[in-house]
Design an enzyme around this catalytic site. Structure first.
Site, PDB file in Angstrom:
ATOM      1  N   TRP A 103     -14.197 -22.607  87.981  1.00 48.52           N
ATOM      2  CA  TRP A 103     -13.315 -22.812  86.825  1.00 48.52           C
ATOM      3  C   TRP A 103     -14.047 -22.640  85.513  1.00 48.52           C
ATOM      4  O   TRP A 103     -13.528 -22.019  84.578  1.00 48.52           O
ATOM      5  CB  TRP A 103     -12.610 -24.167  86.903  1.00 48.52           C
ATOM      6  N   ASP A 169     -12.707 -29.622  80.551  1.00 46.76           N
ATOM      7  CA  ASP A 169     -11.586 -29.284  81.417  1.00 46.76           C
ATOM      8  C   ASP A 169     -11.612 -30.309  82.545  1.00 46.76           C
ATOM      9  O   ASP A 169     -12.457 -30.238  83.442  1.00 46.76           O
ATOM     10  CB  ASP A 169     -11.734 -27.856  81.959  1.00 46.76           C
ATOM     11  N   LYS A 193      -2.489 -31.627  89.509  1.00 46.47           N
ATOM     12  CA  LYS A 193      -3.477 -32.128  90.450  1.00 46.47           C
ATOM     13  C   LYS A 193      -3.317 -33.635  90.648  1.00 46.47           C
ATOM     14  O   LYS A 193      -3.279 -34.104  91.765  1.00 46.47           O
ATOM     15  CB  LYS A 193      -4.898 -31.815  89.964  1.00 46.47           C
TER      16      LYS A 193
HETATM   17  C1  LIG Z   1      -6.190 -25.943  88.639  1.00 43.22           C
HETATM   18  C2  LIG Z   1      -7.233 -25.834  87.585  1.00 43.22           C
HETATM   19  C3  LIG Z   1      -7.094 -24.973  86.499  1.00 43.22           C
HETATM   20  C4  LIG Z   1      -5.942 -23.984  86.366  1.00 43.22           C
HETATM   21  O1  LIG Z   1      -4.751 -24.583  86.131  1.00 43.22           O
HETATM   22  P1  LIG Z   1      -3.432 -23.673  85.932  1.00 43.22           P
HETATM   23  O2  LIG Z   1      -2.395 -24.713  85.700  1.00 43.22           O
HETATM   24  O3  LIG Z   1      -3.222 -22.894  87.190  1.00 43.22           O
HETATM   25  O4  LIG Z   1      -3.654 -22.801  84.760  1.00 43.22           O
HETATM   26  C5  LIG Z   1      -8.081 -24.973  85.541  1.00 43.22           C
HETATM   27  N1  LIG Z   1      -9.152 -25.768  85.638  1.00 43.22           N
HETATM   28  C6  LIG Z   1      -9.331 -26.618  86.684  1.00 43.22           C
HETATM   29  C7  LIG Z   1     -10.537 -27.474  86.744  1.00 43.22           C
HETATM   30  C8  LIG Z   1      -8.370 -26.670  87.681  1.00 43.22           C
HETATM   31  O5  LIG Z   1      -8.537 -27.511  88.725  1.00 43.22           O
END
Ligand SMILES: *Cc1c(COP(=O)(O)O)cnc(C)c1O
Length: 362
Positions: A103, A169, A193
Site C-alpha cells: 500500500w 494511511d 476494513k
Molecule cells: C484497502 C486499503 C486501501 C485501498 O482502499 P480503497 O478503498 O480500495 O481505495 C489503501 N490503503 C490500505 C492500507 C488499505 O488497506
C-alpha cells in the site's frame, strides 16, 4: 450472542458486528419513526443531520481526537487519498514516503504525479526499515501504519523531530487501537476494513494543514472546502455513515476483560492476534514471515509448508464455516483478517481448524 453465521476473515470489505447488521435490518424501512430508510433521506434534513453529528461525536470521543483536528467524511477510498493528500498538502513540492509494503508503494507512485517524491526507506514487507533519509523541507512524510497485504503494523508511530507533518494511511487498523495524535498531521482510512461499508473514507486533518490545496485539486476533494461545509459540500455517503455510526456505538458499549470501548476492543484484538500467532509459531506446518515486533494485529498472512495443500485447506475451512482465508494474489498462501468485528470465538475456531488440518495432512 450466539450466531449461526460463518466466521468471515475477508481483508475488506470485511465482517461487521452482527448486532449492527441486525439493527440496520430492523431500521431498513423506517428509521426512527421517520417513515424513510436512511438511504432515502435528504442529507440536509434534520434526521440525517442527527445521524452524522452523533457519528462524528462518537468517533471523536472513541479516538480522543483533539479539538484542533477536523474529521471529514469523504469518498474516494484509500487509493483516492493517495492523490487527494498530495493535492492538498504537497503544494507541488517534496513528499517523503516510507515503503513498508504494497500500500505504501502505491501511495508513493500516485504522489509522484503531483509532487517530488523521495522514498526515505524501503523494506520488502517483512519489517519496518530503519535509517530513514528524511528531507527537512518535505511538505509531509507518508507511512502506511498497517500494511493490509503484507501484515506489517507500526505498534508505535514514528516521532518526527523536524516539524514535518506525518501522514498515516491507517485504513486497515483504524479504530482498533488509540492513535497518538501528537505525532500525526493527517490520518486517513477507508471504512470497509474496520468501520463499516465501502464508500466512506475518514480523514482526520490538523487545522493548520487546511487551505494549501493546489489549483488543480477537485473542489469536492479540497479538505478546506469539505471542512467548511461539515462534510456536506457534496452529498456524502449517507448510508455508509449511518452504518459506521452504529459501529461506533457498538465499540463504545463493548465490554471485554474489565475494559470498555476502545480499550476493550484493543485488548480483544491483542488477545485474538496473540492466539493466532502462537498457534502458527507452535507449528512447523504453518509459517508467518513478518518480524515479531511489527506483526499486524489485524491481518495475519501465513503459508502452508506445502502449498499444494492450499486448495484443500480453503475448501475444508469453508466447510467448517471459516470464509475468505485465501491470501492476496501478490503474496500467495493464506491471510486471516481479524478486524474489530471478528469475535474471539472466530479466532478460536480458526486455531482449532489449523491444528486439526495439520493433524490430518501434516
Ligand atoms: C484497502 C486499503 C486501501 C485501498 O482502499 P480503497 O478503498 O480500495 O481505495 C489503501 N490503503 C490500505 C492500507 C488499505 O488497506
Amino acid at each position: 450472542m450466539t450466531s449461526a453465521r460463518p466466521f468471515n476473515f475477508s481483508a475488506g470489505p470485511a465482517t461487521l458486528p452482527e448486532p449492527v447488521l441486525c439493527q440496520v435490518a430492523a431500521e431498513m424501512l423506517d428509521w426512527g419513526g421517520s417513515g424513510m430508510s436512511v438511504m432515502e433521506m435528504s442529507h440536509r434534513g434534520k434526521e440525517f443531520g442527527a445521524i452524522l453529528e452523533r457519528a462524528e461525536a462518537d468517533l471523536r470521543e472513541l479516538l480522543a481526537v483533539p479539538a484542533n483536528f477536523r474529521i471529514l467524511f469523504m469518498q474516494g477510498g484509500g487509493l483516492g487519498e493517495n492523490a487527494i493528500v498530495p493535492l492538498n498538502l504537497s503544494r507541488g513540492g517534496k513528499v517523503d514516503v516510507v515503503v513498508t509494503g504494497s500500500w505504501s508503494r502505491k501511495s508513493a507512485a500516485e504522489a509522484r504525479r503531483y509532487a517530488d517524491v523521495h522514498v526515505a526507506a524501503e523494506d520488502n514487507g517483512r519489517e519496518i526499515p530503519v535509517g530513514w533519509t528524511l528531507r527537512d523541507d518535505a511538505s509531509y512524510v507518508h507511512v502506511c501504519t498497517n500494511e493490509t497485504i503484507d501484515g506489517v503494523e507500526f505498534h508505535d508511530l514514528p516521532r518526527l523531530t523536524n516539524g514535518v507533518p506525518l501522514v498515516i494511511d491507517c485504513s486497515s487498523h483504524l479504530l482498533s487501537r488509540p492513535i497518538d495524535w501528537q505525532r500525526v498531521g493527517l490520518a486517513f482510512g477507508g471504512a470497509q476494513k474496520n468501520i463499516g461499508p465501502a464508500g466512506l473514507t475518514l480523514v482526520f486533518v490538523r487545522e493548520d494543514l487546511l487551505g494549501h490545496a493546489m489549483d488543480i485539486c477537485p473542489t469536492a476533494f479540497n479538505y478546506e472546502t469539505v471542512a467548511a461545509n461539515h462534510s456536506m459540500y457534496n452529498t456524502p455517503p449517507t448510508f455508509a455513515i449511518y452504518v459506521a455510526g452504529l459501529v461506533f456505538q457498538w465499540v463504545k458499549q463493548l465490554d471485554y476483560a474489565g475494559k470498555r470501548g476502545l480499550a476493550a476492543i484493543e485488548q480483544r484484538n491483542i488477545d485474538k492476534a496473540g492466539l493466532l500467532y502462537a498457534a502458527l509459531d507452535a507449528s512447523a506446518f504453518y509459517e508467518n514471515r513478518v518480524a515479531a515486533n511489527c506483526r499486524s494485529r489485524m491481518n495475519v498472512p501465513f503459508f502452508l509448508k506445502d502449498d499444494r495443500l492450499n486448495e484443500t485447506f480453503l475448501a475444508e475451512a469453508k466447510d467448517r464455516g471459516l470464509l475468505q482465508l485465501k491470501g492476496h494474489k501478490s503474496v500467495g498462501g493464506m491471510r486471516a483478517s481479524i478486524y474489530n468485528a471478528m469475535p474471539l470465538e472466530g479466532v478460536q475456531a480458526l486455531v482449532s481448524f489449523l491444528q486439526d488440518f495439520e493433524a490430518r495432512h501434516g
